[in-house]
Design a protein around this motif. Sequence first.
Motif: not given
Length: 155
Positions: A105-106, A95-97, A22-23, A124-127
């Motif tokens: 974080i990858v 930290i917030g995300k 996402e970022d 990102g979020k794991g798919k």
Amino acid sequence: MGKGKGKILARNRRANFDYAIEDTIEAGIVLQGTEIKSIRAGKVQLKESFVQIRNNEAWILNMHISPYDQGNRFNHDPIRSRKLLLHRRQINQLIGKTKQQGYTIVPIQLHLKDGFAKVLIGVGKGKKHHDRREDLKRKEAKRDMARALKDRQQY
């Protein structure tokens, strides 16, 4: 945030497959003397690496930088933890995300910028398995459309 520019030396191809990024943030890396020489030679892997926040500092773990061939006794440990150089505001944002459920974080890619090694990290979020299948279907549909347009332009 920032997109990486410069010569790309390593990519984490699994990052976009396993995570919905996402970022992105560009960060510098604290390296030892022979590590930058190995990185410039392209002897680096981001495959199993990840970013962790410890004591309000960002660290990249499991990034493999092969020992430098002419490094003799001054060579480094190939998979040691390396500190990432980020502003306090960026670390607080990370930290917030990551406090949110499922976010991680990858590292996405490693590149040179003005002679310095920089890593592009993504939040990102794991798919899930079905999300991956949907992505593959979307890619195939896009490829089919591009192929159809190409065939249409030939006539």
